[in-house]
Design a protein around this motif. Structure first.
Motif, short mmCIF file in Angstrom:
data_model
loop_
_atom_site.label_atom_id
_atom_site.label_comp_id
_atom_site.label_asym_id
_atom_site.label_seq_id
_atom_site.Cartn_x
_atom_site.Cartn_y
_atom_site.Cartn_z
N GLY A 89 24.17 22.24 -6.07
CA GLY A 89 25.55 21.75 -7.07
C GLY A 89 25.37 21.13 -8.23
N GLY A 90 23.85 20.82 -8.80
CA GLY A 90 24.48 20.66 -10.25
C GLY A 90 24.22 21.74 -11.07
N LEU A 91 23.29 22.86 -10.57
CA LEU A 91 23.11 24.36 -11.12
C LEU A 91 24.57 24.90 -11.76
N THR A 92 25.21 24.24 -11.22
CA THR A 92 26.13 25.16 -11.67
C THR A 92 27.32 23.98 -12.88
N LEU A 93 26.51 23.19 -13.34
CA LEU A 93 27.08 21.97 -14.62
C LEU A 93 26.43 22.70 -16.26
N PRO A 94 26.71 22.50 -16.91
CA PRO A 94 28.59 21.69 -17.09
C PRO A 94 29.55 22.90 -16.49
N LEU A 95 30.73 21.86 -16.24
CA LEU A 95 31.64 22.91 -15.44
C LEU A 95 32.08 23.83 -16.27
#
Length: 739
Positions: A89-95
């Motif tokens: 899920g963190g791979l999509t950050l920063p939003l």
């Protein structure tokens, strides 16, 4: 396991509490952040938040289902799986807002949830599993104690995240900075989860091998119990969203107002799931009274932009949510079914959101979902204390039926008379208020029986506005779209009004000559009226005029034969009122002028530069002005559409926010000359007070426009300039108007 290890693991409740708090804080900090991020593309409609909430509830349901499914594995395996999910899920950050094409008109209700899902879906899903999963890990140790109060801690964290956004994050940081800081917090959360897994390293048995349920415990998960859990979760969730619709429609689609109902909804869990039951018991006792009184007041004042109705709705939501969630807590299963319990709760919350945010706007022409949810709450509220208090006086079933039926007739007819008298004079006398209060107090005897309480609530809602609104719906005088609720109202003198929520959107007078005269906020002495009357003088007979916000088309009456006009309107329903002949300004005064359907800011951005000589910005959403139309990026789009000497005219009337210093700062940032005209109006001729600002890069143009009339300098600029990346309304709120 040794006593030392047992003491070590059981003494680390603080770690699991902090991990849950951190996850919930991040989860509910990101909700208003992403909604705020999306506003420039969504027209600032209040339904944007309800659409966002629907996505969040669906993702929360998915997270809870995931937490329940992986509960069959050993704790170490669960920990590894969850850390991997968090990292993915963190791979999509920063939003950052997903890049989607603008939706076709009418498809916003589906497009908006899809936009939010692509923007925040993976990270939100990963964090949403925190509360049930961490509680289950905590409960896995035999000395851990009751895990359910940790859910109260979870909702305190959620409440803190919601408050932090409008009070700290939005005023202090840009959207880009908010997204970056949230990503850092997400990384810290992963570390906390790793520490929590390490703290349970000595618990090797899978959670599925916790003590086997007894027959009594299995009975607790019957379909009847599951249905009760769903209902007790769905009704408060739906009430939260229907209350949000009221607040954001008539004030502004802004995070500060979005978070009030959601914050109280979350706070209700903290009270209802607390180990000490005293406060929850007080709410349970008060809830039947609050439901009757505040539900009646909210229905009575609906459609009048009454802050009393807003306060009543908010109070009703909070007290009723605590009472229903307390009943939910009292029916909780043993810890071995913890994730299943939370999964069903989440499903109920999602069902409430689905009904309010997606189904109701399509099925209903008014906010009928709100009284329906009030009746649903009446059918579910714990009535035990009141049954014991009143029920003994109705021990004879036949006598109870007679007495309650007589009371029902008295309550219904008296409240109906009070409501009908308020139609002639909305200001009730002290005697009328006393009578209404007396009737509501009398109605409390209905709490002696469940059936009479539900019927009594129904009678009050019906008499105090329900019948009138049913009649209005039956006459076909109202329509609902994604962008609001519109209703036609014919005055005794024949004038026709279009209402958007509780705000008059436009007026057309009776009579051939009068029907072409400007009314409402657009009279000849208003800022926009004076500006358009000078169009020929300023730019020649073939002046090009753009109008953002059609309304009933009133401004079309200023069009001269050789001028070229274009209207912009985000909602096709509004255009229908002109095309179907209810309002004839367009057909009478500007029959050949096109109306572009879509968000005006996006449509103007696609048009060639220098398309208009005068551009009028009058895009109201009920009593709110969309925030995304008052940013520096929006101003640059307007200026691009105008020549160097072009004229920009903006409507900034607002009861709750001081927009003048905001516009002054925008004007200063681009070196514009600006003047304000405050028009008092003329009620006898259907002309209302309004504030208009004229701006131009050419000081001579402003001098020419403002040569006549009481135009004034704008007050001094305040605060940072508003941009799509940064805007906070907090410093500009007119607090006295909220009281």
């Amino acid at each position: 396991m040794t006593d030392t290890s047992a003491a070590r693991t059981s003494s680390q409740r603080w770690l699991f509490t902090i991990t849950i708090l951190a996850g919930s804080f991040l989860l509910f900090l990101v909700q208003p952040m992403v909604a705020r991020m999306a506003l420039p593309r969504l027209g600032g409609a209040p339904n944007v938040w309800n659409s966002a909430m629907l996505v969040y509830q669906a993702l929360l349901l998915g997270g809870y289902a995931y937490a329940h499914i992986i509960g069959r594995f050993a704790l170490k395996t669960q920990g590894i799986i969850h850390v991997v999910v968090l990292i993915l899920g963190g791979l999509t950050l920063p939003l950052a807002l997903a890049d989607l094409d603008t939706p076709a008109p009418g498809l916003e209700a589906l497009w908006v949830p899809w936009l939010f899902l692509l923007t925040v879906g993976p990270a939100f899903f990963a964090v949403s599993a925190q509360a049930p999963l961490i509680q289950r890990w905590f409960a896995a140790h035999p000395d851990a104690g009751n895990p359910y109060p940790l859910y109260a801690a979870s909702n305190l964290g959620s409440f803190g995240g919601l408050l932090a956004y409008p009070l700290l994050a939005e005023p202090l940081f840009s959207i880009g900075q908010q997204s970056l800081f949230w990503a850092i917090g997400y990384g810290l959360l992963i570390l906390l989860v790793v520490f929590a897994v390490f703290a349970r390293r000595d618990v090797s048995a899978p959670v599925a091998e916790l003590p086997v349920e007894t027959d009594e415990e299995q009975q607790q998960t019957s379909w009847k119990t599951i249905g009760l859990w769903l209902a007790l979760s769905a009704v408060p969730s739906g009430l939260m969203l229907s209350t949000t619709t009221f607040l954001t429609t008539d004030i502004m689609a802004m995070p500060l107002l979005w978070v009030i109902p959601l914050g109280l909804y979350l706070l209700s869990f903290s009270i209802a799931f607390a180990e000490k039951r005293t406060i929850a018991a007080v709410f349970v006792f008060l809830a039947p009274v609050v439901l009757l009184v505040d539900g009646s007041v909210a229905m009575f004042a609906a459609g009048r932009a009454d802050l009393l109705a807003a306060a009543a709705s908010v109070m009703l939501l909070f007290v009723v949510a605590v009472a229903l969630h307390s009943r939910l807590y009292e029916s909780r299963p043993p810890a071995s079914q913890l994730t299943k319990f939370y999964l069903i709760m989440s499903a109920g919350g999602a069902l409430g959101g689905l009904f309010t945010a997606l189904i109701a706007p399509i099925v209903f022409d008014w906010t009928w979902e709100h009284p329906l949810l009030i009746l649903g709450a009446a059918a579910l509220l714990p009535l035990g204390p009141w049954k014991r208090l009143i029920g003994d006086r109705f021990s004879n079933p036949r006598m109870a039926l007679i007495l309650l039926s007589v009371a029902l007739l008295i309550v219904f007819n008296t409240s109906l008379v009070i409501f009908q008298s308020s139609l002639d004079d909305p200001q009730l006398s002290a005697g009328q208020w006393a009578a209404l209060l007396g009737i509501l107090l009398l109605a409390m005897i209905f709490a002696a029986r469940r059936w009479s309480y539900v019927i009594g609530c129904f009678a009050l809602l019906l008499s105090l506005g329900g019948l009138a609104n049913l009649q209005f719906s039956a006459e076909g005088m109202r329509e609902r779209s994604y962008f609001g609720i519109y209703s036609l109202r014919e005055e005794p003198d024949g004038d026709l009004l279009l209402m958007h929520g509780t705000t008059i959107h436009g007026v057309q007078r009776e009579g051939e000559q009068a029907s072409r005269s400007p009314t409402a906020y657009y009279g000849p002495n208003s800022g926009v009226g004076r500006s358009l009357l000078m169009a020929d003088t300023l730019f020649g007979s073939d002046a090009r005029v753009g109008v953002v916000g059609l309304g009933v088309g009133t401004l079309a009456c200023y069009k001269q034969p050789e001028q070229d006009w274009t209207f912009f309107e985000i909602d096709p329903v509004v255009l229908d009122y002109s095309e179907n002949g209810e309002f004839t300004y367009l057909s009478d005064c500007a029959p050949d002028s096109p109306t572009v359907i879509g968000d005006a800011r996006l449509e103007l951005e696609e048009m060639p530069g220098n398309s208009f000589d005068i551009l009028v910005i009058d895009a109201f959403s009920s009593d709110a002005i969309p925030l995304h139309l008052l940013t520096l990026e929006a101003l640059d789009i307007y200026l691009r559409a105008l020549p160097e000497d072009g004229l920009l005219v903006m409507h900034i009337s607002n009861n709750y926010i001081r927009l003048e210093p905001v516009l002054a700062q925008l004007a200063a940032s681009r070196g514009l000359t600006a003047r304000l005209l405050e028009d008092e109006g003329d009620s006898e001729n259907e002309l209302f007070g309004s504030n208009w600002v004229a701006l131009s890069r050419d000081p001579a143009r402003i001098e020419a426009v403002t040569a006549e009339g009481d135009w004034e300098e704008l007050e001094s600029p305040e605060g940072p300039v508003w941009t799509d990346d940064y805007a906070s309304i907090l410093p500009y709120l007119v607090w006295k108007n909220f009281l």
